[in-house]
Design a protein around this motif. Structure first.
Motif, short mmCIF file in Angstrom:
data_model
loop_
_atom_site.label_atom_id
_atom_site.label_comp_id
_atom_site.label_asym_id
_atom_site.label_seq_id
_atom_site.Cartn_x
_atom_site.Cartn_y
_atom_site.Cartn_z
N PRO A 57 23.82 12.38 13.27
CA PRO A 57 24.55 11.96 14.48
C PRO A 57 23.82 12.29 15.78
N THR A 58 22.92 13.26 15.76
CA THR A 58 22.19 13.63 16.97
C THR A 58 20.98 12.74 17.25
N SER A 59 20.49 12.03 16.24
CA SER A 59 19.22 11.33 16.40
C SER A 59 19.22 10.23 17.46
N PRO A 60 20.25 9.35 17.53
CA PRO A 60 20.21 8.32 18.58
C PRO A 60 20.16 8.89 19.99
N ALA A 61 20.99 9.91 20.27
CA ALA A 61 20.99 10.50 21.61
C ALA A 61 19.67 11.19 21.90
N LEU A 62 19.14 11.93 20.94
CA LEU A 62 17.87 12.62 21.16
C LEU A 62 16.73 11.62 21.34
N ALA A 63 16.76 10.52 20.60
CA ALA A 63 15.72 9.51 20.77
C ALA A 63 15.74 8.95 22.18
N ASN A 64 16.93 8.65 22.69
CA ASN A 64 17.05 8.14 24.06
C ASN A 64 16.54 9.16 25.07
N LEU A 65 16.91 10.42 24.90
CA LEU A 65 16.56 11.45 25.88
C LEU A 65 15.07 11.81 25.81
#
Length: 443
Positions: A287-295
Motif C-alpha cells: 500500500p505504500t509503494s504508489p505514494a512513495l513512487a510519486n514522492l
C-alpha cells in the motif's frame, strides 16, 4: 588528538541540526572550543555538497571530511593545537529539509520511539524492516513477508506482484496514513493522489496540436531501497529511523520465486527480472509503494515540468504514464523533445519504454490512458459499442450468457464499467445506465 576522533566530532556537529553556514560554524566551534578561521569555509563547502539534498548519512560526511583539502591542511598545520572541548550530547531531533518543515509528520527520533509507534518490540521491528535481507535468503514461504505472483506483460516482459502479508501490510498502511499522506505530491501527478484521477490526468491535453505519450519501464522496482531511505531522511528522520522505515516499505524478492516460472519465458528476460527484483525496491502490491513512487519521483517531475514549459508544452503523469502536449511550437520540436525527456529520466535513474512512445498529431486519434483527447475527453468508440452490445445481450439472453470469463461479481463488473463511462461522458453513460437497469439478475 587522533584524527578519527576529530573527524567523528566534526561529523556529528555537521549532522546535529539545521544545515546553514552560520549554525554549522557555531556548532563546530563549540565542539573544538575555538572559532578557527577555517571552520566557516569548511561549512560553506559542506552546504554546497549536501545542502540541496536529503540529510546525508554519517559515513558520507566522514568521507567528505577525509577528502576535504582545506580541512586536511588545517589538520596538518594545527595538529598540536586541535582538541575537543565537548562532544555533542544533545538528544536526536527531527531535521527536515527546508521544504518539509511545515509537513505534519509524526516526530520519531529513535529506534525505540519507532518500535513503540508501530506497536512492536525492537526485534520485531528489525525483522519486518529486514535491513540484512534475510527474507531474500529464506527458502520457506512461512518466513517470508510477501506472497509472490508473476504476470506476463506485452513484448515478452514479466512483472512480479509482491503482496505483503497481513501484519506487514498493517504497518505499511500506518506509515501511509500518518506519514506519506501528509506530504504533498507534485501538481503534475494524478495517479494515486486524493482528488485526482485519470480524468484530471487527461484534462490538460484535450484539443492540442500534438500529444506525446511516453511510458516508464519497470516503474516500481526502479526505486531502490537507498532512494526510499533518503526520502525519509528528507522528512527529517534520523538515519537509523529512516533506514528502518525504508526497510519496512521495500523488499528484495528471493531467488526461489523464479524457479517455477513458465518455460516459454525467455531465459534472458527471467535473468534480467531476477537481477532487478533481487535488490531492495518498492514492491508492486504494497500500500505504500504508489505514494512513495510519486514522492521519490518529485525531482524528476520538477525537471520534466520545467522542460515542458521551456518547449511551450504541458506535462502530467499518471504512475508510469507520461503525457506532454502543446501547440505549433511544440509540434515542431516534439521528436527532439522526446529525446531530452529520455535523457532527463536516464539521469534520474529511469528508463523509457521506447516501443510505447507515441507522437500523436491532430490528424490521428490522440489517446491517453485509454481515453480519446482529440476534441473532447471521451471513451473510444469501439469500447463504448462493445459495452453497449454486452448490455443489450444481457437484457435479451440474461447476464449469464455474457459472463464468458466466469466472473464471480459480474454485476459489479458491469456497474463499474458503466460508472467509468458516466464519469468521462455523462450523456453516453446515461444511455448505458438505462440499458443496465433493464437487466434481469437472478440473484
Amino acid at each position: 588528538m587522533q584524527d578519527s576522533s576529530l573527524l567523528s566530532a566534526l561529523a556529528q556537529s555537521l549532522l546535529a541540526g539545521e544545515a546553514t553556514v552560520e549554525l554549522l560554524t557555531l556548532r563546530c566551534s563549540r565542539t573544538l572550543g575555538k572559532s578557527w578561521r577555517w571552520l566557516r569555509p569548511l561549512a560553506q563547502r559542506y552546504v554546497r555538497e549536501f545542502g540541496n539534498s536529503a540529510r546525508p548519512r554519517y559515513r558520507d560526511v566522514i568521507a567528505f571530511l577525509q577528502n576535504d583539502s582545506g580541512l586536511g591542511k588545517a589538520r596538518t598545520k594545527y595538529a598540536g593545537e586541535l582538541s575537543l572541548a565537548a562532544w555533542l550530547t544533545d538528544p536526536q531531533q527531527m531535521q527536515p529539509v527546508a521544504a518539509a518543515v511545515s509537513w505534519d509528520v509524526p516526530a520519531i527520533v529513535s529506534v525505540r520511539d519507532l518500535a513503540a509507534w508501530l506497536g512492536l518490540d525492537s526485534g520485531e521491528l528489525r525483522w519486518f524492516a529486514d535491513l540484512k535481507a534475510l527474507g531474500y535468503k529464506q527458502s520457506r514461504d512461512k518466513l517470508r513477508h510477501y506472497h509472490y505472483r508473476i504476470l506476463s506483460k506485452r513484448f515478452g516482459a514479466i512483472r512480479l506482484i509482491e503482496a505483503p502479508k497481513s501484519r506487514l501490510k498493517d504497518l505499511q498502511r500506518q506509515i501511509l496514513f500518518y506519514i506519506l499522506a501528509k506530504v504533498p505530491s507534485h501538481p503534475a501527478v494524478h495517479g494515486f493522489v486524493k482528488g485526482r484521477s485519470i480524468k484530471t490526468f487527461v484534462a490538460s491535453h484535450i484539443a492540442q496540436k500534438v500529444v506525446l505519450r511516453m511510458d516508464l519501464q519497470d516503474f516500481f522496482p526502479a526505486f531502490a531501497g537507498v532512494r526510499v531511505q533518503s526520502f525519509f531522511r528528507t522528512l527529517g528522520y534520523p538515519e537509523p529511523v529512516a533506514d528502518l522505515l525504508g526497510g519496512i516499505c521495500t523488499n528484495a524478492a528471493p531467488r526461489q520465486v523464479w524457479t517455477n516460472i513458465h518455460s516459454r519465458v525467455d531465459a534472458p528476460v527471467v535473468g534480467e527480472a531476477r537481477r532487478l527484483y533481487s535488490r531492495p525496491h518498492l514492491p508492486q502490491g504494497a500500500p505504500t509503494s504508489p505514494a512513495l513512487a510519486n514522492l521519490c519521483f518529485y525531482r524528476a517531475d520538477c525537471r520534466l515540468n520545467a522542460l515542458a514549459k521551456s518547449a511551450g508544452a504541458r506535462y502530467s503523469r499518471y504512475a508510469d504514464d507520461l503525457a506532454f502536449s502543446g501547440g505549433k511550437d511544440f509540434q515542431r520540436c516534439a521528436e527532439r523533445f522526446a529525446i531530452h525527456v529520455a535523457s532527463v529520466l536516464h539521469e534520474e535513474g529511469f528508463t523509457i519504454h521506447h516501443r510505447k512512445t507515441r507522437i500523436m498529431r491532430q490528424g490521428v486519434r490522440q489517446y491517453l490512458a485509454g481515453l480519446v483527447t482529440n476534441q473532447r475527453m471521451n471513451v473510444p468508440r469501439r469500447d463504448f459499442d462493445h459495452l453497449k452490445a454486452t448490455l443489450h445481450n444481457c437484457v435479451r439472453s440474461g447476464p449469464e450468457s455474457q459472463n464468458r470469463d466466469g466472473r464471480s461479481q459480474f454485476r459489479s463488473h458491469l456497474e463499474g464499467r458503466v460508472a467509468f463511462v458516466e464519469m468521462i461522458n455523462p450523456a453516453k453513460g446515461k444511455r448505458l445506465r438505462e440499458i443496465l437497469n433493464r437487466v434481469q439478475w437472478t440473484a
